[in-house]
Scaffold this motif. Structure first.
Motif, PDB file in Angstrom:
ATOM      1  N   UNK A   1    -130.210  31.500  51.952  1.00 33.41           N
ATOM      2  CA  UNK A   1    -130.616  30.219  52.528  1.00 33.41           C
ATOM      3  C   UNK A   1    -131.749  29.597  51.718  1.00 33.41           C
ATOM      4  N   UNK A   2    -132.786  30.395  51.452  1.00 29.71           N
ATOM      5  CA  UNK A   2    -133.947  29.884  50.726  1.00 29.71           C
ATOM      6  C   UNK A   2    -133.565  29.422  49.328  1.00 29.71           C
ATOM      7  N   UNK A   3    -132.683  30.182  48.661  1.00 35.95           N
ATOM      8  CA  UNK A   3    -132.232  29.782  47.327  1.00 35.95           C
ATOM      9  C   UNK A   3    -131.582  28.411  47.359  1.00 35.95           C
ATOM     10  N   UNK A   4    -130.697  28.191  48.345  1.00 32.27           N
ATOM     11  CA  UNK A   4    -130.028  26.890  48.467  1.00 32.27           C
ATOM     12  C   UNK A   4    -131.043  25.783  48.714  1.00 32.27           C
ATOM     13  N   UNK A   5    -132.043  26.044  49.561  1.00 28.80           N
ATOM     14  CA  UNK A   5    -133.061  25.032  49.860  1.00 28.80           C
ATOM     15  C   UNK A   5    -133.906  24.718  48.635  1.00 28.80           C
ATOM     16  N   UNK A   6    -134.338  25.749  47.918  1.00 28.64           N
ATOM     17  CA  UNK A   6    -135.187  25.522  46.743  1.00 28.64           C
ATOM     18  C   UNK A   6    -134.441  24.744  45.667  1.00 28.64           C
ATOM     19  N   UNK A   7    -133.157  25.052  45.481  1.00 26.36           N
ATOM     20  CA  UNK A   7    -132.372  24.295  44.507  1.00 26.36           C
ATOM     21  C   UNK A   7    -132.182  22.849  44.964  1.00 26.36           C
ATOM     22  N   UNK A   8    -132.010  22.655  46.275  1.00 27.66           N
ATOM     23  CA  UNK A   8    -131.851  21.296  46.803  1.00 27.66           C
ATOM     24  C   UNK A   8    -133.126  20.486  46.626  1.00 27.66           C
ATOM     25  N   UNK A   9    -134.274  21.098  46.900  1.00 27.87           N
ATOM     26  CA  UNK A   9    -135.536  20.362  46.742  1.00 27.87           C
ATOM     27  C   UNK A   9    -135.774  20.071  45.265  1.00 27.87           C
ATOM     28  N   UNK A  10    -135.313  20.981  44.388  1.00 28.98           N
ATOM     29  CA  UNK A  10    -135.419  20.727  42.957  1.00 28.98           C
ATOM     30  C   UNK A  10    -134.603  19.509  42.537  1.00 28.98           C
ATOM     31  N   UNK A  11    -133.399  19.371  43.113  1.00 31.37           N
ATOM     32  CA  UNK A  11    -132.578  18.202  42.824  1.00 31.37           C
ATOM     33  C   UNK A  11    -133.253  16.923  43.333  1.00 31.37           C
ATOM     34  N   UNK A  12    -133.903  17.033  44.494  1.00 30.70           N
ATOM     35  CA  UNK A  12    -134.558  15.859  45.089  1.00 30.70           C
ATOM     36  C   UNK A  12    -135.713  15.369  44.224  1.00 30.70           C
ATOM     37  N   UNK A  13    -136.517  16.308  43.706  1.00 35.79           N
ATOM     38  CA  UNK A  13    -137.684  15.895  42.920  1.00 35.79           C
ATOM     39  C   UNK A  13    -137.362  15.759  41.434  1.00 35.79           C
ATOM     40  N   UNK A  14    -136.123  16.079  41.052  1.00 34.47           N
ATOM     41  CA  UNK A  14    -135.717  15.920  39.667  1.00 34.47           C
ATOM     42  C   UNK A  14    -136.222  16.997  38.735  1.00 34.47           C
ATOM     43  N   UNK A  15    -136.658  18.125  39.283  1.00 39.73           N
ATOM     44  CA  UNK A  15    -137.147  19.234  38.456  1.00 39.73           C
ATOM     45  C   UNK A  15    -136.587  20.533  39.009  1.00 39.73           C
ATOM     46  N   UNK A  16    -135.465  21.006  38.460  1.00 40.97           N
ATOM     47  CA  UNK A  16    -134.882  22.251  38.948  1.00 40.97           C
ATOM     48  C   UNK A  16    -135.886  23.388  38.861  1.00 40.97           C
ATOM     49  N   UNK A  17    -135.981  24.230  39.889  1.00 40.48           N
ATOM     50  CA  UNK A  17    -136.930  25.347  39.837  1.00 40.48           C
ATOM     51  C   UNK A  17    -136.535  26.356  38.773  1.00 40.48           C
ATOM     52  N   UNK A  18    -137.523  26.949  38.152  1.00 35.13           N
ATOM     53  CA  UNK A  18    -137.255  28.004  37.177  1.00 35.13           C
ATOM     54  C   UNK A  18    -136.897  29.287  37.898  1.00 35.13           C
ATOM     55  N   UNK A  19    -136.378  30.248  37.141  1.00 34.87           N
ATOM     56  CA  UNK A  19    -136.077  31.555  37.735  1.00 34.87           C
ATOM     57  C   UNK A  19    -137.349  32.187  38.290  1.00 34.87           C
ATOM     58  N   UNK A  20    -138.468  31.985  37.603  1.00 33.20           N
ATOM     59  CA  UNK A  20    -139.735  32.516  38.088  1.00 33.20           C
ATOM     60  C   UNK A  20    -140.134  31.907  39.414  1.00 33.20           C
ATOM     61  N   UNK A  21    -139.957  30.586  39.544  1.00 35.96           N
ATOM     62  CA  UNK A  21    -140.268  29.941  40.823  1.00 35.96           C
ATOM     63  C   UNK A  21    -139.372  30.454  41.941  1.00 35.96           C
ATOM     64  N   UNK A  22    -138.091  30.632  41.635  1.00 32.80           N
ATOM     65  CA  UNK A  22    -137.176  31.156  42.646  1.00 32.80           C
ATOM     66  C   UNK A  22    -137.582  32.551  43.091  1.00 32.80           C
ATOM     67  N   UNK A  23    -137.870  33.420  42.130  1.00 34.74           N
ATOM     68  CA  UNK A  23    -138.216  34.800  42.489  1.00 34.74           C
ATOM     69  C   UNK A  23    -139.510  34.853  43.284  1.00 34.74           C
ATOM     70  N   UNK A  24    -140.495  34.014  42.916  1.00 33.64           N
ATOM     71  CA  UNK A  24    -141.754  34.017  43.657  1.00 33.64           C
ATOM     72  C   UNK A  24    -141.587  33.394  45.040  1.00 33.64           C
ATOM     73  N   UNK A  25    -140.684  32.395  45.154  1.00 35.93           N
ATOM     74  CA  UNK A  25    -140.397  31.824  46.460  1.00 35.93           C
ATOM     75  C   UNK A  25    -139.712  32.832  47.368  1.00 35.93           C
ATOM     76  N   UNK A  26    -138.774  33.592  46.819  1.00 33.46           N
ATOM     77  CA  UNK A  26    -138.090  34.624  47.605  1.00 33.46           C
ATOM     78  C   UNK A  26    -139.054  35.744  47.983  1.00 33.46           C
ATOM     79  N   UNK A  27    -139.933  36.103  47.050  1.00 38.55           N
ATOM     80  CA  UNK A  27    -140.916  37.150  47.351  1.00 38.55           C
ATOM     81  C   UNK A  27    -141.819  36.726  48.499  1.00 38.55           C
ATOM     82  N   UNK A  28    -142.116  35.411  48.591  1.00 36.70           N
ATOM     83  CA  UNK A  28    -142.927  34.922  49.710  1.00 36.70           C
ATOM     84  C   UNK A  28    -142.208  35.135  51.035  1.00 36.70           C
ATOM     85  N   UNK A  29    -140.883  34.988  51.042  1.00 30.45           N
ATOM     86  CA  UNK A  29    -140.110  35.318  52.245  1.00 30.45           C
ATOM     87  C   UNK A  29    -140.304  36.781  52.621  1.00 30.45           C
TER      88      UNK A  29
END
Length: 441
Positions: free
Chosen positions: A256-284
């Motif tokens: 779920x979080x992965x889908x949301x982070x990618x969606x917010x990346x599309x919204x702001x025009x800056x796809x999250x890096x793999x590092x951002x994804x992993x750190x976002x998931x680690x926060x979960x």
């Protein structure tokens, strides 16, 4: 659209807004997600037969942990933790059913022991999970986000009508609130457009007061200050079956979080890096550890706030960090939390309906990037959404299945993600599609 992610971690700027606007936009984020966040401890507490005071403690802890994780996701802790994206975290409904099952089987201490173990597991697998991004192309995450929005609309309708039949007053008020949001979003300029949801909330609450649809009596009885109690239900225990169940839940939350982070990346025009994804998931994962310590609930990125960013265009990380601070304040000051909780359900429900519909719209816009001339993509989307709708239209279907099956397929979001992920794996990775075909008209 390529599923490759940037190699350079460049988070969106922490836009400097006037302090009063940043505060209002942060409050707007909190009000939009509040009901969905506190619904988790309310549902869990009722199912476990907890008294009102204990449920109140769970709500405070829930808000406190959500606030901490929101700030971490927005601002990050160096390059250790947090996606550094404008997202708001809150308690995930995915965890409720397995928590109830574990509590009934092993007791409440086992619920939070399993949660701590699953949180540690989440932190450990966050990096390898983030490397699976190529298995989440637009066809997978578009189907997932669309189902997230569609499946949540029923909750908004339930809030509008308080789980009862349609009432003329409620229907008229909800319709008026939706019209205010649409008018301000479509024809408003600057602040009026950006604060459309908050303005509609205030106007709707005033109208509800005039119609005598409000009740703020509980605010006076709430305490001014309260701290969550660590290990409220005793020292945690760690049953293996419970740990396995919660680890499965953590993986579903990650999808779920992965889908949301990618969606917010599309919204702001800056796809999250793999590092951002992993750190976002680690926060979960960290949220689950904190939740286990303070008797709260694992967090995920909240869909309605992703929709709010899309609607308003406010991508400032400072704004969501302020929202996190407000959540912490609500968790420490029960009287404030009770005030927000007392906002009329019809008002919150009408706003939520717009937010959830917007989330579905974000998913549809992602699916618009998919080549549906490829029969594989057409089948992935159709079957994933079809199976995902089963728990929505016939929730009793999985009632007699084992707990592990209910955890995976008993939720519309998790079943959609799993089916879309699996079909994409089979059609586009294990065996390349051999033909093109026109999709049905």
């Amino acid at each position: 659209m390529s599923t490759n992610v940037p190699t350079t971690d460049v988070p969106p700027p922490r836009t400097r807004l006037p302090w009063w606007r940043a505060m209002l936009f942060g409050l707007q984020h909190v009000i939009v997600m509040y009901t969905g966040c506190v619904a988790v401890p309310l549902v869990f507490g009722a199912a476990m037969g907890l008294d009102q005071r204990t449920i109140g403690i769970l709500v405070n802890a829930d808000l406190l942990v959500a606030g901490v994780i929101t700030i971490i996701q927005a601002l990050g802790i160096k390059k250790i933790l947090g996606a550094r994206l404008p997202v708001v975290a809150g308690a995930s409904f995915t965890a409720v059913t397995p928590m109830i099952l574990i509590g009934e089987q092993y007791g409440l201490s086992a619920v939070y022991g399993a949660m701590i173990a699953a949180g540690v597991f989440g932190v450990l697998v966050a990096v390898p999970f983030s490397r699976l991004l190529r298995f989440f192309p637009p066809v997978v995450r578009g189907a997932a986000v669309t189902m997230i929005g569609l499946s949540l609309i029923g909750k908004a309708v339930s809030m509008i009508f308080d789980d009862g039949p349609a009432d003329g007053q409620q229907l008229a008020l909800a319709g008026g609130i939706i019209l205010v949001i649409l008018a301000l979003m479509r024809y408003g300029r600057g602040f009026l457009s950006q604060a459309a949801v908050l303005i509609a909330l205030v106007a709707g609450t005033l109208a509800a007061m005039a119609l005598q649809l409000t009740d703020f009596s509980a605010v006076g009885d709430a305490a001014w200050f309260g701290l969550p109690q660590p290990f409220l239900f005793g020292a945690p225990t760690f049953p293996i079956a419970g740990i396995i169940s919660m680890c499965i839940v953590m993986l579903v939350i990650f999808t779920e979080t992965t889908a949301y982070l990618l969606s917010i990346g599309e919204t702001i025009g800056k796809p999250p890096t793999q590092g951002q994804l992993s750190r976002g998931l680690a926060a979960d994962g960290v949220s689950a550890v904190l939740a286990g310590l303070f008797t709260s609930f694992p967090d995920t990125v909240f869909a309605q706030n992703v929709g709010l960013v899309r609607m308003t265009g406010i991508t400032s990380r400072n704004v969501v960090a302020i929202a996190g601070g407000i959540l912490i304040a609500l968790g420490l000051v029960p009287k404030m939390g009770e005030l927000v909780a007392s906002l009329p359900g019809v008002v919150i429900g009408a706003v939520s309906l717009v937010m959830f519909a917007t989330v579905a719209g974000v998913g549809i816009s992602t699916l618009a990037k998919v080549d549906f001339g490829d029969l594989s993509n057409f089948l992935i989307t159709s079957i994933a959404l079809g199976i995902g709708m089963i728990p929505v239209v016939a929730p009793q279907v999985y009632a007699d299945f084992p707990a592990e099956v209910r955890i995976i397929f008993g939720g519309a979001i998790s079943s959609t993600v799993i089916v879309a992920f699996t079909l994409n794996l089979v059609f586009n990775h294990v065996r390349r599609p051999q033909k093109k075909a026109k999709t049905p008209a």
